[in-house]
Design an enzyme around this catalytic site. Structure first.
Site, PDB file in Angstrom:
ATOM      1  N   ARG A 139       2.727  16.983   6.535  1.00  0.00           N
ATOM      2  CA  ARG A 139       3.533  16.358   5.684  1.00  0.00           C
ATOM      3  C   ARG A 139       4.408  15.260   6.257  1.00  0.00           C
ATOM      4  O   ARG A 139       5.322  15.405   6.846  1.00  0.00           O
ATOM      5  CB  ARG A 139       4.400  17.458   4.917  1.00  0.00           C
ATOM      6  CG  ARG A 139       3.946  18.532   4.020  1.00  0.00           C
ATOM      7  CD  ARG A 139       4.817  19.411   3.533  1.00  0.00           C
ATOM      8  NE  ARG A 139       6.179  18.823   2.912  1.00  0.00           N
ATOM      9  CZ  ARG A 139       6.891  19.276   2.224  1.00  0.00           C
ATOM     10  NH1 ARG A 139       6.562  20.479   1.466  1.00  0.00           N
ATOM     11  NH2 ARG A 139       7.907  18.646   1.652  1.00  0.00           N
TER      12      ARG A 139
ATOM     13  N   ASP B 182       6.547  12.076   6.889  1.00  0.00           N
ATOM     14  CA  ASP B 182       8.053  11.226   6.247  1.00  0.00           C
ATOM     15  C   ASP B 182       7.677  10.028   5.742  1.00  0.00           C
ATOM     16  O   ASP B 182       6.563   9.566   5.956  1.00  0.00           O
ATOM     17  CB  ASP B 182       9.102  11.142   7.445  1.00  0.00           C
ATOM     18  CG  ASP B 182       9.456  12.796   7.957  1.00  0.00           C
ATOM     19  OD1 ASP B 182       9.297  13.794   7.048  1.00  0.00           O
ATOM     20  OD2 ASP B 182       9.996  12.644   8.997  1.00  0.00           O
TER      21      ASP B 182
ATOM     22  N   TYR C 234      -0.888  12.727  16.899  1.00  0.00           N
ATOM     23  CA  TYR C 234      -0.093  11.447  16.143  1.00  0.00           C
ATOM     24  C   TYR C 234      -0.045  10.483  17.407  1.00  0.00           C
ATOM     25  O   TYR C 234       0.032  10.664  18.669  1.00  0.00           O
ATOM     26  CB  TYR C 234       1.500  11.618  16.042  1.00  0.00           C
ATOM     27  CG  TYR C 234       1.679  12.745  14.628  1.00  0.00           C
ATOM     28  CD1 TYR C 234       1.953  11.744  13.418  1.00  0.00           C
ATOM     29  CD2 TYR C 234       1.610  13.701  14.615  1.00  0.00           C
ATOM     30  CE1 TYR C 234       2.195  12.338  12.333  1.00  0.00           C
ATOM     31  CE2 TYR C 234       1.745  14.513  13.285  1.00  0.00           C
ATOM     32  CZ  TYR C 234       2.232  13.979  12.172  1.00  0.00           C
ATOM     33  OH  TYR C 234       2.412  14.445  11.097  1.00  0.00           O
TER      34      TYR C 234
ATOM     35  N   ARG D 195       9.332  11.719  16.239  1.00  0.00           N
ATOM     36  CA  ARG D 195      10.071  10.692  16.346  1.00  0.00           C
ATOM     37  C   ARG D 195      11.253  10.802  17.287  1.00  0.00           C
ATOM     38  O   ARG D 195      11.724   9.943  18.097  1.00  0.00           O
ATOM     39  CB  ARG D 195      10.578  10.075  14.826  1.00  0.00           C
ATOM     40  CG  ARG D 195       9.170   9.442  14.284  1.00  0.00           C
ATOM     41  CD  ARG D 195       9.539   8.852  12.780  1.00  0.00           C
ATOM     42  NE  ARG D 195      10.128   9.569  12.027  1.00  0.00           N
ATOM     43  CZ  ARG D 195      11.261   9.301  11.287  1.00  0.00           C
ATOM     44  NH1 ARG D 195      12.009   8.380  11.371  1.00  0.00           N
ATOM     45  NH2 ARG D 195      11.546  10.259  10.187  1.00  0.00           N
TER      46      ARG D 195
END
Length: 315
Positions: free
Chosen positions: A55, A57, A118, A208
């Site tokens: 999921r 952001d 990622y 992040r």
């Protein structure tokens, strides 16, 4: 009884104008846009519900997102083999469904996954980012030392409690296994730095936050050991800046062989449950210790007020 089929969708999207993956009231989300297109194409009301591997952001992109849904066999059979092309005519240009296939037995897009990978893209060119890349590359105006950043990253790899790098959710565990965290320069652009971050799963804002911490190491504002010290503290550190969303892209979801999909899903559910229970037990123990310490402090204060000399207490 209606016969059902489970489908796997391979998806890509530019997250710039989406309020994240998950459907939200009065918000444009990736899930909402795809589900509405599927409902129109398959003539289903209410829309089918997607279960997603990761999921993302608001503002985060995906080159290789994976989701599954369950639909009536009759609805799927009527358009079998033409779904990606039909969806291309219904979806906006910032989201694509590349492939639709019948999922293997036991497949669950979320729980069957072995790992998510990622990539975060940063440009440290002092004059800025190439204009055509401004929506998926962060501009960092200070020069970055990737050797320092990789040294710091190695100290974070492994199974740890990443509470210091996660936005807390009640009842959710923050224990994750960080499988890979590496920084490298792009072969074609010496000012473009790529962070590859891979884990069995990520908690909210974890990638992040990890990137934000290492940017401070790379430009010299923090020591190489600082991110590991933050990790060990297991509490959010105000010094960790969460990197902006637009530099981040989901690049790969890794699954086991088909005959191991169901077993992997069962293992993932069990591990998450056990970790959540352990975290809850630890939270309760900490709360009890804090209460006991407060009670002891209160008693000591009362005795002191009465003029009795008490020995010092360490906790």
């Amino acid at each position: 009884m209606t016969a059902l089929v489970r489908l796997r969708l391979d998806i890509g999207y530019d997250g710039t104008d989406f309020a994240g993956w998950a459907r939200q009231p009065n918000q444009r989300t990736v899930q909402g846009v795809i589900e509405d297109a599927l409902a129109r194409m398959l003539r289903l009301d209410p829309p089918p519900m997607l279960t997603v591997a990761g999921r993302t952001d608001a503002g985060v992109h995906a080159r290789a997102q994976v989701a599954h849904l369950v639909v009536p066999v009759a609805a799927y059979s009527a358009i079998n083999g033409t779904m990606p092309r039909r969806l291309a005519g219904l979806l906006p240009p910032d989201v694509r469904v590349w492939r639709v296939s019948v999922a293997p037995e036991g497949f669950d897009a979320r729980f069957s996954a072995l790992a998510r990978r990622y990539v975060y893209r940063v440009c440290d060119n002092p004059v800025g980012v190439e204009p055509l890349r401004r929506h998926d590359v962060l501009w960092h105006p200070r020069p970055l030392n990737l050797d320092r950043m990789n040294e710091a990253a190695r100290l974070l790899v492994g199974e740890n409690d990443f509470a210091a790098y996660c936005r807390k959710r009640e009842g959710a565990t923050t224990i994750r296994e960080l499988l890979r965290y590496e920084w490298a320069r792009d072969d074609r652009d010496p000012h473009l730095a790529l962070a590859t971050v891979e884990a069995d799963a990520f908690c909210h804002s974890m990638v992040r936050a990890l990137v934000g911490a290492l940017l401070m190491v790379g430009d010299g504002r923090r020591d190489v050991e600082w991110p590991a010290q933050v990790l060990a503290a297991r509490v959010r550190d105000s010094g960790v800046n969460v990197a902006p969303a637009h530099g981040l892209s989901l690049e790969e979801i890794r699954y086991p062989d088909d005959d191991s999909l169901a077993r992997r899903a069962q293992e993932t559910r069990r591990v998450r449950t056990l970790n959540a229970a352990a975290a809850a037990a630890e939270h309760a123990a900490n709360a009890a210790n804090a209460a006991n310490a407060a009670g002891a402090a209160g008693a000591a204060g009362a005795a002191g007020a009465a003029g009795a000399e008490q020995p010092g207490t360490a906790s």
